[in-house]
Design an enzyme around this catalytic site. Structure first.
Site, PDB file in Angstrom:
ATOM      1  N   SER A 103     -26.971 -12.526  31.644  1.00 43.20           N
ATOM      2  CA  SER A 103     -25.840 -13.014  31.678  1.00 43.20           C
ATOM      3  C   SER A 103     -24.580 -12.529  31.336  1.00 43.20           C
ATOM      4  O   SER A 103     -23.931 -12.041  30.766  1.00 43.20           O
ATOM      5  CB  SER A 103     -26.036 -14.484  30.955  1.00 43.20           C
ATOM      6  OG  SER A 103     -25.076 -15.401  30.819  1.00 43.20           O
ATOM      7  N   ARG A 139     -15.662 -13.036  33.979  1.00 49.86           N
ATOM      8  CA  ARG A 139     -16.570 -12.347  35.328  1.00 49.86           C
ATOM      9  C   ARG A 139     -16.206 -13.146  36.678  1.00 49.86           C
ATOM     10  O   ARG A 139     -17.068 -12.244  37.605  1.00 49.86           O
ATOM     11  CB  ARG A 139     -18.172 -12.508  34.790  1.00 49.86           C
ATOM     12  CG  ARG A 139     -18.335 -14.618  34.536  1.00 49.86           C
ATOM     13  CD  ARG A 139     -19.196 -14.977  34.570  1.00 49.86           C
ATOM     14  NE  ARG A 139     -19.138 -16.575  34.600  1.00 49.86           N
ATOM     15  CZ  ARG A 139     -20.550 -17.330  34.289  1.00 49.86           C
ATOM     16  NH1 ARG A 139     -21.806 -16.424  34.459  1.00 49.86           N
ATOM     17  NH2 ARG A 139     -20.543 -18.443  33.641  1.00 49.86           N
ATOM     18  N   GLN A 167     -32.706 -13.218  33.834  1.00 57.40           N
ATOM     19  CA  GLN A 167     -30.875 -12.473  34.792  1.00 57.40           C
ATOM     20  C   GLN A 167     -30.092 -12.349  33.212  1.00 57.40           C
ATOM     21  O   GLN A 167     -30.435 -13.216  32.957  1.00 57.40           O
ATOM     22  CB  GLN A 167     -30.671 -12.754  35.356  1.00 57.40           C
ATOM     23  CG  GLN A 167     -29.575 -11.570  36.072  1.00 57.40           C
ATOM     24  CD  GLN A 167     -29.433 -12.139  37.751  1.00 57.40           C
ATOM     25  OE1 GLN A 167     -29.936 -13.131  37.418  1.00 57.40           O
ATOM     26  NE2 GLN A 167     -28.771 -10.939  38.199  1.00 57.40           N
ATOM     27  N   LEU A 222     -33.388 -11.436  46.249  1.00 57.49           N
ATOM     28  CA  LEU A 222     -34.777 -11.905  45.133  1.00 57.49           C
ATOM     29  C   LEU A 222     -35.179 -13.439  45.077  1.00 57.49           C
ATOM     30  O   LEU A 222     -36.284 -13.232  45.118  1.00 57.49           O
ATOM     31  CB  LEU A 222     -34.640 -10.276  43.504  1.00 57.49           C
ATOM     32  CG  LEU A 222     -35.797 -10.661  43.065  1.00 57.49           C
ATOM     33  CD1 LEU A 222     -36.923 -10.408  43.599  1.00 57.49           C
ATOM     34  CD2 LEU A 222     -35.302  -9.581  41.423  1.00 57.49           C
ATOM     35  N   VAL A 223     -33.558 -13.739  44.846  1.00 59.04           N
ATOM     36  CA  VAL A 223     -33.992 -15.298  43.739  1.00 59.04           C
ATOM     37  C   VAL A 223     -34.498 -16.253  44.602  1.00 59.04           C
ATOM     38  O   VAL A 223     -34.888 -17.803  44.490  1.00 59.04           O
ATOM     39  CB  VAL A 223     -33.483 -15.521  42.834  1.00 59.04           C
ATOM     40  CG1 VAL A 223     -33.083 -15.016  41.871  1.00 59.04           C
ATOM     41  CG2 VAL A 223     -31.763 -15.787  43.853  1.00 59.04           C
ATOM     42  N   ARG A 251     -21.965 -14.402  31.566  1.00 58.00           N
ATOM     43  CA  ARG A 251     -21.142 -15.799  30.367  1.00 58.00           C
ATOM     44  C   ARG A 251     -21.535 -15.256  29.181  1.00 58.00           C
ATOM     45  O   ARG A 251     -20.900 -14.792  28.388  1.00 58.00           O
ATOM     46  CB  ARG A 251     -22.169 -16.904  30.473  1.00 58.00           C
ATOM     47  CG  ARG A 251     -21.525 -17.467  29.843  1.00 58.00           C
ATOM     48  CD  ARG A 251     -21.885 -18.986  29.531  1.00 58.00           C
ATOM     49  NE  ARG A 251     -20.996 -20.013  29.064  1.00 58.00           N
ATOM     50  CZ  ARG A 251     -21.019 -21.929  28.952  1.00 58.00           C
ATOM     51  NH1 ARG A 251     -22.750 -21.596  29.850  1.00 58.00           N
ATOM     52  NH2 ARG A 251     -20.533 -22.030  28.400  1.00 58.00           N
ATOM     53  N   ARG A 298     -40.563  -7.776  52.350  1.00 59.96           N
ATOM     54  CA  ARG A 298     -39.106  -7.264  51.914  1.00 59.96           C
ATOM     55  C   ARG A 298     -39.131  -5.114  52.005  1.00 59.96           C
ATOM     56  O   ARG A 298     -38.810  -4.442  51.558  1.00 59.96           O
ATOM     57  CB  ARG A 298     -38.807  -7.341  50.206  1.00 59.96           C
ATOM     58  CG  ARG A 298     -38.598  -8.588  50.073  1.00 59.96           C
ATOM     59  CD  ARG A 298     -37.279  -9.360  51.131  1.00 59.96           C
ATOM     60  NE  ARG A 298     -36.386 -10.387  50.847  1.00 59.96           N
ATOM     61  CZ  ARG A 298     -34.812 -10.830  50.968  1.00 59.96           C
ATOM     62  NH1 ARG A 298     -34.542  -9.732  51.716  1.00 59.96           N
ATOM     63  NH2 ARG A 298     -35.006 -12.034  50.853  1.00 59.96           N
ATOM     64  N   ARG A 330     -50.137 -13.692  44.999  1.00 58.04           N
ATOM     65  CA  ARG A 330     -49.755 -14.906  46.826  1.00 58.04           C
ATOM     66  C   ARG A 330     -48.338 -14.312  46.859  1.00 58.04           C
ATOM     67  O   ARG A 330     -48.479 -13.907  48.119  1.00 58.04           O
ATOM     68  CB  ARG A 330     -50.620 -15.876  46.721  1.00 58.04           C
ATOM     69  CG  ARG A 330     -50.150 -16.598  48.114  1.00 58.04           C
ATOM     70  CD  ARG A 330     -51.263 -17.671  47.832  1.00 58.04           C
ATOM     71  NE  ARG A 330     -51.423 -18.455  49.271  1.00 58.04           N
ATOM     72  CZ  ARG A 330     -51.768 -19.435  49.335  1.00 58.04           C
ATOM     73  NH1 ARG A 330     -52.262 -20.248  48.708  1.00 58.04           N
ATOM     74  NH2 ARG A 330     -51.775 -20.041  51.106  1.00 58.04           N
TER      75      ARG A 330
END
Length: 225
Positions: free
Chosen positions: A89, A141, A87, A77-78, A91, A168, A159
């Site tokens: 985290s 993690r 998003q 996605l990114v 962490r 996608r 756009r």
């Protein structure tokens, strides 16, 4: 997967049409926004599509809250760069008892499903043990897999969304992000049907395919008429 359209530009279709009309009008934007008829908005949006003049589509944006997706999906996605992302985290949010996404190809095979679930349990156990050993969760993690469930807020202009849907919603797209794209498309078509009437893969919107030898075969042409 849960996809919610939580915010969008008010009257997005009128905003796009007004922005385009402003380029050729002595009147100001505020006046045009109030005086343009629905028929004028319809006609101008259709004309913009036909001419490929989509810069005014960038004036309207849509914000989605997305949950129950994997990090496999968000890594894809990114890559869509004209967008904003926030998003959850790993962490700062502990992953004790993390949820995970299981692909249908695994879920439909009992032996594969057993192995997959066993690995998820092992990852969870290792993560918990590392944290118990005073390894900070930002380092614990590292053992987490791409299947780990995540949450993300995404904002795209119209756009960028059209480009996202072209790539996608295609049957060649990976299944999870294709499901996401289809859900997002349904959401925006409900509030801005004229802006997204021609959204989707090129085989649907133009009757041609750009995938070459990898085409699914839905259409035979490789370029627009």
């Amino acid at each position: 997967m849960k996809v919610t359209l939580i915010k969008y530009t008010p009257e997005p279709e009128r905003a796009v049409a007004m922005s385009a009309r402003l380029c050729y009008s002595a009147a100001g934007a505020e006046e045009l926004a109030k005086t343009m008829s629905e028929a004028q908005v319809d006609k101008l949006i259709e004309k913009l599509f036909t001419m490929g003049h989509l810069s005014t589509f960038e004036h309207v944006s849509f914000t989605f809250a997305i949950e129950g997706v994997s990090r496999v999906l968000t890594h894809q996605l990114v890559r869509h760069r004209i967008a904003s992302y926030s998003q959850q985290s790993q962490r700062y949010v502990a992953e004790h008892g993390f949820e995970y996404i299981m692909p249908p190809s695994v879920a439909n095979k009992p032996e594969a499903k057993v192995k997959y679930e066993a690995l998820m349990r092992q990852i969870q156990q290792t993560y918990d043990e590392l944290v118990a050993l005073d390894v900070h969760q930002e380092d614990a993690r590292y053992v987490l897999g791409n299947a780990t469930e995540t949450k993300i807020v995404v904002t795209m202009n119209a756009r960028s969304l059209l480009h996202f849907f072209e790539k996608r919603c295609c049957l060649r797209a990976q299944w999870e992000i294709r499901n996401l794209a289809n859900a997002m498309l349904t959401a925006v078509q409900a509030v801005a049907p004229r802006l997204f009437a021609k959204a989707g893969p090129t085989c649907v919107t133009g009757g041609y395919c750009t995938e070459g030898d990898l085409s699914c075969g839905r259409v035979n042409r490789d370029k627009p008429l």
